[in-house]
Design a protein around this motif. Sequence first.
Motif, PDB file in Angstrom:
ATOM      1  N   VAL A 103      52.550 -18.169  31.578  1.00  0.00           N
ATOM      2  CA  VAL A 103      50.912 -18.073  31.396  1.00  0.00           C
ATOM      3  C   VAL A 103      50.445 -17.025  32.300  1.00  0.00           C
ATOM      4  CG1 VAL A 103      50.252 -20.049  33.068  1.00  0.00           C
ATOM      5  CG2 VAL A 103      48.937 -19.311  30.826  1.00  0.00           C
ATOM      6  N   ILE A 104      49.662 -16.089  31.619  1.00  0.00           N
ATOM      7  CA  ILE A 104      49.022 -14.948  32.336  1.00  0.00           C
ATOM      8  C   ILE A 104      47.754 -15.497  32.758  1.00  0.00           C
ATOM      9  CG2 ILE A 104      48.168 -12.858  32.371  1.00  0.00           C
ATOM     10  CD1 ILE A 104      50.019 -12.401  29.737  1.00  0.00           C
ATOM     11  N   SER A 105      47.486 -15.311  34.281  1.00  0.00           N
ATOM     12  CA  SER A 105      46.079 -15.647  34.986  1.00  0.00           C
ATOM     13  C   SER A 105      45.695 -14.160  35.815  1.00  0.00           C
ATOM     14  CB  SER A 105      46.245 -16.829  35.615  1.00  0.00           C
ATOM     15  OG  SER A 105      47.115 -16.752  36.898  1.00  0.00           O
ATOM     16  N   ARG A 106      44.327 -14.216  35.744  1.00  0.00           N
ATOM     17  CA  ARG A 106      43.964 -13.243  36.711  1.00  0.00           C
ATOM     18  C   ARG A 106      43.204 -13.806  37.723  1.00  0.00           C
ATOM     19  NH1 ARG A 106      44.563  -8.563  33.516  1.00  0.00           N
ATOM     20  NH2 ARG A 106      44.020  -7.414  35.378  1.00  0.00           N
TER      21      ARG A 106
ATOM     22  N   VAL B 280      47.774  -9.523  38.816  1.00  0.00           N
ATOM     23  CA  VAL B 280      48.135 -10.526  37.610  1.00  0.00           C
ATOM     24  C   VAL B 280      49.285 -11.345  38.049  1.00  0.00           C
ATOM     25  CG1 VAL B 280      49.419 -10.053  35.252  1.00  0.00           C
ATOM     26  CG2 VAL B 280      47.626  -8.291  36.083  1.00  0.00           C
ATOM     27  N   TRP B 281      48.831 -12.583  37.759  1.00  0.00           N
ATOM     28  CA  TRP B 281      50.093 -13.453  37.780  1.00  0.00           C
ATOM     29  C   TRP B 281      50.497 -14.322  36.633  1.00  0.00           C
ATOM     30  CZ3 TRP B 281      47.852 -17.717  41.811  1.00  0.00           C
ATOM     31  CH2 TRP B 281      47.608 -17.227  43.150  1.00  0.00           C
ATOM     32  N   LEU B 282      51.852 -14.376  36.616  1.00  0.00           N
ATOM     33  CA  LEU B 282      52.775 -14.754  35.511  1.00  0.00           C
ATOM     34  C   LEU B 282      53.495 -16.004  36.155  1.00  0.00           C
ATOM     35  CD1 LEU B 282      54.631 -11.558  34.460  1.00  0.00           C
ATOM     36  CD2 LEU B 282      52.324 -12.475  33.494  1.00  0.00           C
TER      37      LEU B 282
ATOM     38  N   VAL C 188      55.119 -14.988  39.520  1.00  0.00           N
ATOM     39  CA  VAL C 188      55.235 -13.575  39.337  1.00  0.00           C
ATOM     40  C   VAL C 188      54.050 -12.939  39.929  1.00  0.00           C
ATOM     41  CG1 VAL C 188      56.240 -11.655  38.601  1.00  0.00           C
ATOM     42  CG2 VAL C 188      57.391 -13.753  37.948  1.00  0.00           C
ATOM     43  N   GLU C 189      53.921 -12.171  40.963  1.00  0.00           N
ATOM     44  CA  GLU C 189      52.674 -11.754  41.015  1.00  0.00           C
ATOM     45  C   GLU C 189      52.629 -10.127  41.013  1.00  0.00           C
ATOM     46  OE1 GLU C 189      48.719 -11.511  44.166  1.00  0.00           O
ATOM     47  OE2 GLU C 189      50.514 -12.808  44.701  1.00  0.00           O
TER      48      GLU C 189
END
Length: 156
Positions: free
Chosen positions: A82-85, A93-95, A102-103
């Motif tokens: 899931v992608i978050s900001r 961007v965080w995955l 993953v940042e």
Amino acid sequence: MKAITIIQPWATLIALGEKRFETRSWATRHRGEIAIHAGKKLDKRICQQEPFRSVLAKHGYTENNLPTGAIIAIGNLQSCYVISRPYGDEESVWLEGDGKLVEWDRVNRTAQERLEYIFGDYRDGRYAWEMTDVQRLEEPVPVKGMQGLWNWKDVK
């Protein structure tokens, strides 16, 4: 085997190993082998813009010779993040998924991460499907694609 239809040039970027993540509005639980299907739809405008134009040209492609309507590669769907900001649109961007985080820091992104970011849609709440071990087929296999994940059987 599961397959996913992807609009061109993004399907070819994955087949060439230039794009590792396919970004989608929906998640998948599927992990494992997956066929990359180049849909009949081709975004000629994006093919003419940088960095798309130069990355495709490096491999001998233009908007005029990309394969469409065919399976072009086989890979492994490794993870779905899931992608978050968390700090807003202009920052990291965080995955996050499959027990991993993953940042991509906006300032310290590697060259490949910068391209990956340009080649995807990393808005908050979307999903990044990590493709690994992608092998481009020598010859595309013509087949009609479908929406969503679908089953493809290689008929030889």
